[in-house]
Scaffold this motif. Structure first.
Motif, PDB file in Angstrom:
ATOM      1  N   ARG A 153       0.860  -1.183   0.000  1.00 14.45           N
ATOM      2  CA  ARG A 153       0.000   0.000   0.000  1.00 14.45           C
ATOM      3  C   ARG A 153       0.894   1.231   0.000  1.00 14.45           C
ATOM      4  NH1 ARG A 153      -4.124  -2.087   4.799  1.00 14.45           N
ATOM      5  NH2 ARG A 153      -5.239  -3.596   3.479  1.00 14.45           N
ATOM      6  N   LEU A 154       0.494   2.185  -0.830  1.00 14.37           N
ATOM      7  CA  LEU A 154       1.309   3.393  -0.981  1.00 14.37           C
ATOM      8  C   LEU A 154       0.377   4.596  -0.994  1.00 14.37           C
ATOM      9  CD1 LEU A 154       4.174   4.531  -1.679  1.00 14.37           C
ATOM     10  CD2 LEU A 154       3.708   3.960  -4.073  1.00 14.37           C
ATOM     11  N   HIS A 155       0.760   5.658  -0.309  1.00 17.16           N
ATOM     12  CA  HIS A 155      -0.073   6.873  -0.280  1.00 17.16           C
ATOM     13  C   HIS A 155       0.824   8.096  -0.460  1.00 17.16           C
ATOM     14  CE1 HIS A 155      -2.719   9.836   2.297  1.00 17.16           C
ATOM     15  NE2 HIS A 155      -2.789  10.110   1.009  1.00 17.16           N
ATOM     16  N   TYR A 156       0.510   8.897  -1.484  1.00 11.38           N
ATOM     17  CA  TYR A 156       1.155  10.190  -1.661  1.00 11.38           C
ATOM     18  C   TYR A 156       0.112  11.279  -1.416  1.00 11.38           C
ATOM     19  CZ  TYR A 156       5.057   7.789  -3.994  1.00 11.38           C
ATOM     20  OH  TYR A 156       6.121   6.981  -4.294  1.00 11.38           O
ATOM     21  N   ASP A 157       0.314  12.082  -0.382  1.00 12.99           N
ATOM     22  CA  ASP A 157      -0.565  13.224  -0.120  1.00 12.99           C
ATOM     23  C   ASP A 157       0.191  14.474  -0.577  1.00 12.99           C
ATOM     24  OD1 ASP A 157      -2.828  14.609   0.811  1.00 12.99           O
ATOM     25  OD2 ASP A 157      -1.825  15.045   2.709  1.00 12.99           O
ATOM     26  N   CYS A 158      -0.283  15.077  -1.657  1.00 13.26           N
ATOM     27  CA  CYS A 158       0.514  16.092  -2.354  1.00 13.26           C
ATOM     28  C   CYS A 158       0.117  17.511  -1.964  1.00 13.26           C
ATOM     29  CB  CYS A 158       0.328  15.914  -3.866  1.00 13.26           C
ATOM     30  SG  CYS A 158       0.771  14.254  -4.432  1.00 13.26           S
ATOM     31  N   ARG A 167      15.155  23.994  -0.036  1.00 12.66           N
ATOM     32  CA  ARG A 167      15.060  22.765  -0.828  1.00 12.66           C
ATOM     33  C   ARG A 167      13.664  22.765  -1.431  1.00 12.66           C
ATOM     34  NH1 ARG A 167      18.475  18.523   1.250  1.00 12.66           N
ATOM     35  NH2 ARG A 167      20.311  19.572   2.078  1.00 12.66           N
ATOM     36  N   GLU A 168      13.589  22.882  -2.753  1.00 12.92           N
ATOM     37  CA  GLU A 168      12.300  23.152  -3.399  1.00 12.92           C
ATOM     38  C   GLU A 168      11.246  22.099  -3.084  1.00 12.92           C
ATOM     39  OE1 GLU A 168      12.523  23.683  -7.627  1.00 12.92           O
ATOM     40  OE2 GLU A 168      10.410  24.231  -7.798  1.00 12.92           O
ATOM     41  N   ARG A 169      11.674  20.833  -3.037  1.00 13.77           N
ATOM     42  CA  ARG A 169      10.733  19.749  -2.774  1.00 13.77           C
ATOM     43  C   ARG A 169      11.211  18.937  -1.583  1.00 13.77           C
ATOM     44  NH1 ARG A 169      10.363  20.379  -8.415  1.00 13.77           N
ATOM     45  NH2 ARG A 169      12.526  19.809  -8.676  1.00 13.77           N
ATOM     46  N   PHE A 170      10.276  18.518  -0.744  1.00 12.97           N
ATOM     47  CA  PHE A 170      10.654  17.583   0.310  1.00 12.97           C
ATOM     48  C   PHE A 170       9.474  16.700   0.689  1.00 12.97           C
ATOM     49  CE2 PHE A 170       8.804  19.810   4.027  1.00 12.97           C
ATOM     50  CZ  PHE A 170       8.731  21.130   3.573  1.00 12.97           C
ATOM     51  N   ALA A 171       9.813  15.557   1.285  1.00 11.54           N
ATOM     52  CA  ALA A 171       8.796  14.606   1.726  1.00 11.54           C
ATOM     53  C   ALA A 171       8.828  14.526   3.242  1.00 11.54           C
ATOM     54  CB  ALA A 171       9.090  13.218   1.142  1.00 11.54           C
ATOM     55  N   VAL A 172       7.655  14.360   3.840  1.00  6.98           N
ATOM     56  CA  VAL A 172       7.578  14.094   5.281  1.00  6.98           C
ATOM     57  C   VAL A 172       7.119  12.646   5.432  1.00  6.98           C
ATOM     58  CG1 VAL A 172       6.511  14.749   7.468  1.00  6.98           C
ATOM     59  CG2 VAL A 172       6.999  16.509   5.735  1.00  6.98           C
ATOM     60  N   TYR A 173       7.914  11.872   6.179  1.00 12.00           N
ATOM     61  CA  TYR A 173       7.623  10.443   6.367  1.00 12.00           C
ATOM     62  C   TYR A 173       7.045  10.273   7.767  1.00 12.00           C
ATOM     63  CZ  TYR A 173       8.633   5.373   6.001  1.00 12.00           C
ATOM     64  OH  TYR A 173       8.550   4.006   5.921  1.00 12.00           O
ATOM     65  N   SER A 219       3.587   5.876   3.337  1.00 15.01           N
ATOM     66  CA  SER A 219       2.877   7.134   3.088  1.00 15.01           C
ATOM     67  C   SER A 219       3.819   8.315   3.200  1.00 15.01           C
ATOM     68  CB  SER A 219       1.748   7.325   4.111  1.00 15.01           C
ATOM     69  OG  SER A 219       0.959   6.172   4.193  1.00 15.01           O
ATOM     70  N   PHE A 220       3.526   9.320   2.410  1.00 16.88           N
ATOM     71  CA  PHE A 220       4.346  10.529   2.432  1.00 16.88           C
ATOM     72  C   PHE A 220       3.469  11.758   2.262  1.00 16.88           C
ATOM     73  CE2 PHE A 220       6.833   7.066   0.793  1.00 16.88           C
ATOM     74  CZ  PHE A 220       8.033   7.173   1.476  1.00 16.88           C
ATOM     75  N   THR A 221       3.755  12.800   3.036  1.00 15.47           N
ATOM     76  CA  THR A 221       3.254  14.125   2.707  1.00 15.47           C
ATOM     77  C   THR A 221       4.319  14.737   1.816  1.00 15.47           C
ATOM     78  OG1 THR A 221       2.211  14.326   4.880  1.00 15.47           O
ATOM     79  CG2 THR A 221       2.524  16.364   3.626  1.00 15.47           C
ATOM     80  N   LEU A 222       3.944  15.087   0.593  1.00 11.11           N
ATOM     81  CA  LEU A 222       4.929  15.635  -0.347  1.00 11.11           C
ATOM     82  C   LEU A 222       4.729  17.138  -0.479  1.00 11.11           C
ATOM     83  CD1 LEU A 222       4.768  12.951  -3.191  1.00 11.11           C
ATOM     84  CD2 LEU A 222       6.343  13.060  -1.249  1.00 11.11           C
ATOM     85  N   GLU A 223       5.769  17.900  -0.211  1.00 12.31           N
ATOM     86  CA  GLU A 223       5.752  19.353  -0.442  1.00 12.31           C
ATOM     87  C   GLU A 223       6.485  19.567  -1.759  1.00 12.31           C
ATOM     88  OE1 GLU A 223       4.154  21.609   1.128  1.00 12.31           O
ATOM     89  OE2 GLU A 223       3.671  20.708   3.065  1.00 12.31           O
TER      90      GLU A 223
END
Ligand SMILES: [Zn+2]
Length: 337
Positions: A153-158, A167-173, A219-223
Motif C-alpha cells: 500500500r502506498l499513499h502520496y498526499d501532495c 530545498r524546493e521539494r521535500f517529503a515528510v515520512y 505514506s508521504f506528505t509531499l511538499e
C-alpha cells in the motif's frame, strides 16, 4: 468527458458538487479497468489484471495548493480516455472541495490536523470535520476490498507550500514505531527529484499518518513547490511527480534513480514560545531548511537561549506568531549515513 459532464474534468466536477450529494457512477474502460466515482472528489480505478499495489493519491487537503490538484485532474482525464493504462489499484482524492472553490487553505479548520480520528473531537457540524471522517472511511474501504494479489500500500498526499524553501521539494515520512524508510521508497522519491526527507519522530494527525499508522501503507506528505492560484502554475516544475505517478500507475519502468542522493533529516529540537517575552532571532520569513552554523542564536527567553549545537541545524515551519505554549518551529539535523 462524459464521466464528469456537464463539467469538463475532475476539478470542475468536484467544485461544482461540493454541496450536493453525488450519485456513485460506474463504468468499464476500454482496457477492462473498472472506474467508480464514489463521491464528490473521490474516484477509484481497478485494473482487470492482478494488481500488486493499492495506491492512494490525494491532494487539495489545503484547497489553494493547486498544482497537484491540476496534475491529478489531468491524470484522471488521461486514465478515463485510455491514454494512460492502469496496472495498479488507485484511489484519487481531491480532499477539500469548499476550500478549492474559494481558493483558500481551509474554510473552518486545517484538515491536515483532523485525521487519525481527531475529527471525533471536533465540531461534527463543520464540513471539513465530516469530510475527514468520510475520507478515512473511503480509504479504509479501498484497502479492505483489495484482492489477495496486493503486496503493498502506498499513499502520496501532495501539497505545495506558502513559505519559500531552501530545498524546493521535500517529503515528510510519518512516524511509525521502529520503522525505517525503505530503499525502494527512496528510489521512487529520487525519481521525482524529491531528495529531502523529514522523518517524523512522533505521531501526528495528518492524512499520511492515518494511512501509515492505521493501514500500514508507505505514506508521504509531499511538499512539491510553491502555492499559486489555479491556472498560474508552471507545471513543468512538477514534472517529476507527474512522471512518477504515471509510471507507478501504468506499471512502467522508472528511469533508473539511486537512493544515494536522498538526505534524511530528524527533529533535533522543538522551538516553543515559552512566554510573552520569548524572542525569535531568525527572520519571520526564513525559508524552510535554511541552514544555521553551530553556535547561532535561534531564540531566547530571559536568560534561556537556544543555540545551534555542535553540528549545523536547519529550521522548518517557523511560526513565531503562535500563542504562548505552542510550537514555533522545528530545528532539524541531517541524519548521518
Ligand atoms: Zn498543504
Amino acid at each position: 468527458m462524459f464521466f464528469f459532464s456537464p463539467q469538463k474534468d475532475f476539478i470542475g466536477h468536484t467544485i461544482a458538487h461540493a454541496d450536493e450529494p453525488v450519485q456513485a457512477k460506474h463504468s468499464t474502460l476500454t482496457d477492462g479497468a473498472e472506474v467508480t466515482l464514489l463521491d464528490c472528489g473521490v474516484i477509484r480505478f481497478e485494473p482487470n489484471t492482478a494488481s500488486k499495489l493499492s495506491l492512494v493519491i490525494s491532494c487539495g487537503v489545503h484547497g489553494n495548493e493547486t498544482a497537484p490538484i491540476e496534475i491529478v485532474s489531468r491524470l484522471v482525464s488521461d486514465l478515463l480516455s485510455g491514454e494512460v493504462t492502469i496496472a495498479v489499484r488507485v484511489l484519487f482524492i481531491l480532499a477539500n472541495p469548499w476550500a478549492m472553490a474559494e481558493d483558500r487553505r481551509f474554510v473552518d479548520l486545517n484538515m491536515n490536523r483532523l485525521f487519525c480520528g481527531q475529527w471525533q473531537h471536533e465540531d461534527l457540524s463543520l464540513k471539513e470535520v465530516k469530510r475527514a471522517a468520510g475520507l478515512e472511511a473511503y480509504v479504509a474501504n479501498f484497502f479492505a476490498e483489495e484482492p489477495v494479489t496486493v503486496e503493498q500500500r502506498l499513499h502520496y498526499d501532495c501539497h505545495t507550500a506558502i513559505r519559500a524553501s531552501a530545498r524546493e521539494r521535500f517529503a515528510v515520512y510519518p512516524f511509525v514505531h521502529d520503522r525505517l524508510l525503505p530503499e525502494q521508497q527512496k528510489v521512487l522519491l529520487a525519481s521525482a527529484d524529491i531528495t529531502t526527507v523529514l522523518l517524523q519522530q512522533e505521531s501526528a494527525n495528518t492524512f499520511s499518518s492515518f494511512t501509515s499508522v492505521k493501514h500500514d501503507a508507505q505514506s508521504f506528505t509531499l511538499e512539491l513547490g510553491k502555492v499559486m492560484p489555479f491556472g498560474a502554475n508552471d507545471l513543468l516544475r512538477f514534472s517529476g511527480i507527474d512522471l512518477l505517478l504515471r509510471a507507478v500507475i501504468s506499471g512502467e519502468e522508472l528511469p533508473s534513480s539511486s537512493a544515494e542522493g536522498i538526505e534524511e533529516f530528524v527533529v533535533h529540537h522543538t522551538l516553543e514560545k515559552s512566554s510573552e517575552s520569548w524572542k525569535f532571532h531568525l527572520p519571520d520569513n526564513a525559508p524552510n531548511f535554511s541552514e544555521y552554523a553551530p553556535g547561532s542564536l535561534i531564540a531566547e527567553d530571559g536568560s534561556a537561549q537556544y543555540l545551534v549545537g555542535e553540528e549545523p541545524e536547519y529550521i522548518v515551519f517557523p511560526n513565531p506568531g503562535v500563542k504562548v505554549g505552542e510550537r514555533a518551529g522545528l530545528m532539524l539535523r541531517k541524519l548521518r549515513k
